[in-house]
Enzyme design. Structure first.
Site, PDB file in Angstrom:
ATOM      1  N   HIS A  77       0.816  -1.214   0.000  1.00 44.58           N
ATOM      2  CA  HIS A  77       0.000   0.000   0.000  1.00 44.58           C
ATOM      3  C   HIS A  77       0.849   1.264   0.000  1.00 44.58           C
ATOM      4  O   HIS A  77       0.347   2.362  -0.243  1.00 44.58           O
ATOM      5  CB  HIS A  77      -0.964   0.015   1.198  1.00 44.58           C
ATOM      6  CG  HIS A  77      -2.248   0.740   0.905  1.00 44.58           C
ATOM      7  ND1 HIS A  77      -3.389   0.591   1.659  1.00 44.58           N
ATOM      8  CD2 HIS A  77      -2.581   1.624  -0.076  1.00 44.58           C
ATOM      9  CE1 HIS A  77      -4.356   1.355   1.165  1.00 44.58           C
ATOM     10  NE2 HIS A  77      -3.888   1.994   0.123  1.00 44.58           N
ATOM     11  N   ASP A 104      -9.536   0.355   4.138  1.00 47.27           N
ATOM     12  CA  ASP A 104      -8.351  -0.275   4.709  1.00 47.27           C
ATOM     13  C   ASP A 104      -8.607  -0.611   6.173  1.00 47.27           C
ATOM     14  O   ASP A 104      -9.343   0.106   6.861  1.00 47.27           O
ATOM     15  CB  ASP A 104      -7.178   0.712   4.606  1.00 47.27           C
ATOM     16  CG  ASP A 104      -5.812   0.076   4.782  1.00 47.27           C
ATOM     17  OD1 ASP A 104      -5.718  -0.989   5.417  1.00 47.27           O
ATOM     18  OD2 ASP A 104      -4.831   0.667   4.301  1.00 47.27           O
ATOM     19  N   HIS A 106      -6.245  -0.350   8.213  1.00 46.44           N
ATOM     20  CA  HIS A 106      -5.298   0.547   8.883  1.00 46.44           C
ATOM     21  C   HIS A 106      -5.444   1.953   8.311  1.00 46.44           C
ATOM     22  O   HIS A 106      -5.844   2.132   7.167  1.00 46.44           O
ATOM     23  CB  HIS A 106      -3.860   0.056   8.670  1.00 46.44           C
ATOM     24  CG  HIS A 106      -3.662  -1.394   8.973  1.00 46.44           C
ATOM     25  ND1 HIS A 106      -3.868  -2.385   8.027  1.00 46.44           N
ATOM     26  CD2 HIS A 106      -3.283  -2.019  10.116  1.00 46.44           C
ATOM     27  CE1 HIS A 106      -3.626  -3.567   8.577  1.00 46.44           C
ATOM     28  NE2 HIS A 106      -3.272  -3.373   9.842  1.00 46.44           N
ATOM     29  N   ASP A 108      -2.808   4.096   7.992  1.00 43.78           N
ATOM     30  CA  ASP A 108      -1.594   4.425   7.225  1.00 43.78           C
ATOM     31  C   ASP A 108      -1.254   5.915   7.338  1.00 43.78           C
ATOM     32  O   ASP A 108      -0.894   6.566   6.351  1.00 43.78           O
ATOM     33  CB  ASP A 108      -1.755   4.012   5.753  1.00 43.78           C
ATOM     34  CG  ASP A 108      -1.880   2.510   5.600  1.00 43.78           C
ATOM     35  OD1 ASP A 108      -1.519   1.776   6.544  1.00 43.78           O
ATOM     36  OD2 ASP A 108      -2.338   2.054   4.538  1.00 43.78           O
ATOM     37  N   HIS A 121       4.511   0.902   4.523  1.00 45.96           N
ATOM     38  CA  HIS A 121       3.098   0.845   4.118  1.00 45.96           C
ATOM     39  C   HIS A 121       2.199   1.517   5.144  1.00 45.96           C
ATOM     40  O   HIS A 121       1.004   1.700   4.877  1.00 45.96           O
ATOM     41  CB  HIS A 121       2.648  -0.600   3.858  1.00 45.96           C
ATOM     42  CG  HIS A 121       2.806  -1.523   5.019  1.00 45.96           C
ATOM     43  ND1 HIS A 121       3.472  -2.729   4.914  1.00 45.96           N
ATOM     44  CD2 HIS A 121       2.406  -1.453   6.308  1.00 45.96           C
ATOM     45  CE1 HIS A 121       3.450  -3.351   6.079  1.00 45.96           C
ATOM     46  NE2 HIS A 121       2.801  -2.585   6.935  1.00 45.96           N
ATOM     47  N   ASP A 208      -7.567  -1.586  -0.195  1.00 46.25           N
ATOM     48  CA  ASP A 208      -6.616  -2.545   0.363  1.00 46.25           C
ATOM     49  C   ASP A 208      -7.349  -3.867   0.606  1.00 46.25           C
ATOM     50  O   ASP A 208      -8.478  -3.871   1.108  1.00 46.25           O
ATOM     51  CB  ASP A 208      -6.076  -1.988   1.686  1.00 46.25           C
ATOM     52  CG  ASP A 208      -4.913  -2.774   2.251  1.00 46.25           C
ATOM     53  OD1 ASP A 208      -5.002  -4.013   2.306  1.00 46.25           O
ATOM     54  OD2 ASP A 208      -3.924  -2.151   2.670  1.00 46.25           O
ATOM     55  N   ASP A 210      -6.982  -5.869   2.900  1.00 47.74           N
ATOM     56  CA  ASP A 210      -7.343  -6.096   4.300  1.00 47.74           C
ATOM     57  C   ASP A 210      -8.517  -5.239   4.771  1.00 47.74           C
ATOM     58  O   ASP A 210      -8.917  -5.340   5.936  1.00 47.74           O
ATOM     59  CB  ASP A 210      -6.137  -5.977   5.231  1.00 47.74           C
ATOM     60  CG  ASP A 210      -5.569  -4.571   5.354  1.00 47.74           C
ATOM     61  OD1 ASP A 210      -6.304  -3.590   5.162  1.00 47.74           O
ATOM     62  OD2 ASP A 210      -4.366  -4.448   5.661  1.00 47.74           O
ATOM     63  N   GLU A 253      -2.139  -4.570  -1.886  1.00 52.56           N
ATOM     64  CA  GLU A 253      -1.823  -5.518  -0.809  1.00 52.56           C
ATOM     65  C   GLU A 253      -2.231  -6.951  -1.120  1.00 52.56           C
ATOM     66  O   GLU A 253      -2.356  -7.785  -0.214  1.00 52.56           O
ATOM     67  CB  GLU A 253      -2.436  -5.077   0.534  1.00 52.56           C
ATOM     68  CG  GLU A 253      -1.815  -3.815   1.110  1.00 52.56           C
ATOM     69  CD  GLU A 253      -0.428  -4.017   1.714  1.00 52.56           C
ATOM     70  OE1 GLU A 253       0.027  -5.165   1.778  1.00 52.56           O
ATOM     71  OE2 GLU A 253       0.196  -3.015   2.115  1.00 52.56           O
TER      72      GLU A 253
END
Length: 288
Positions: A77, A104, A106, A108, A121, A208, A210, A253
């Site tokens: 990412h 996502d 996360h 980031d 990332h 992403d 995830d 990702e």
């Protein structure tokens, strides 16, 4: 291997079947970044990060200046540092604001100074939003940062303390999985889309793997339980298509070595199909 997995899973065929003309521009290569020195010795692979960011930044700025709809396939990412920043430059030159929907687990939103792991990332959105300390990445200050209040991070369920402070300080939008559970993903997305529409903005979507629950999308190295369901993810893509606001997309990702008979790659391709107009009635029955 991520881009090749998307090709193998039929991304181009899916979009062409929906009536779109598709050009595969091939893989990019990083620029030279021997001058890039990280301000924090914990940071890993900074020269590679800078080289890729520079290449992606120039490519995204060029594509964003035209009338195509770029899809960036990766990979880590961290690549979004270049794609988002490049599209922000192109949007500014068109006199239009860029908004970012960050799907996502996360946020980031670490800076190079705040990251404890050194994993880059975790930094691309902070860079694209103009947080300090990133000048070495492009060998110059970022000229056209994305306004943090034009960012919506959706599906997040893992935020470090430093990131939380940055997000609150700079005013980025965050819809975590509890909010999605309580209010519904459509109810949270629509006001953001209305903000983009009201000011005639351009919208970059960074998806992403995830963001999705690992039970349905295992091919990612940073799994966090409790992600978006199959239908929640498709609803987001269907709403984005209906809005007509999206102008560029990251698919990131995907780690094919962690996949189960390619099911994550096929799901990501299906989600891209929904973004580009595939309806429920058009979706084939498929055994995963």
């Amino acid at each position: 291997m991520g881009p090749d997995a998307y090709r193998t899973a039929g991304l181009a065929d899916t979009l062409e079947a929906l009536g779109h003309m598709v050009t595969d521009a091939g893989n990019l290569w990083p620029e030279n970044a021997e001058d890039a020195t990280p301000p924090n010795g914990t940071v890993k692979n900074f020269e590679a990060y800078a080289g890729w960011t520079r290449a992606l930044y120039r490519k995204a700025a060029d594509l964003g200046a035209g009338d195509s709809f770029p899809i960036y396939m990766g990979g880590d990412h961290a690549m979004a540092a270049g794609t988002v920043a490049g599209h922000a430059k192109a949007a500014a030159e068109k006199g239009r604001p860029l908004f970012v929907l960050w799907l996502d687990a996360h946020s980031d939103f670490h800076t190079l100074d705040s990251t404890g792991s050194g994993n880059l990332h975790g930094t691309p959105l902070a860079f694209a939003c103009g947080l300090p300390g990133f000048d070495a990445l492009l060998s110059a200050p970022l000229q056209y940062p994305v306004a943090p209040e034009r960012v919506e991070i959706m599906g997040v369920r893992s935020i470090d303390d430093a990131e939380r402070e940055f997000l609150l300080k700079h005013g980025a939008g965050v819809s975590d999985m509890r909010q999605i559970d309580e209010e519904g993903i459509g109810a949270l997305l629509e006001p953001f889309l209305e903000r983009v529409r009201t000011v005639n903005g351009l919208l970059h979507v960074s998806l992403d793997v995830d963001f999705l629950d690992p039970d349905i999308a295992p091919a990612v190295g940073t799994t966090v339980p409790g992600g978006a369901t199959f239908r929640e993810a498709h609803l987001v893509m269907e709403m984005l298509h209906d809005s007509g606001l999206v102008t560029s997309l990251d698919l990131v990702e995907l780690n094919p070595f962690l996949d189960e008979r390619g099911k994550t790659a096929r799901l990501m391709v299906d989600l891209a199909g929904s973004l580009f107009g595939r309806r429920v009635f058009d979706r084939p029955t498929r055994s995963y």
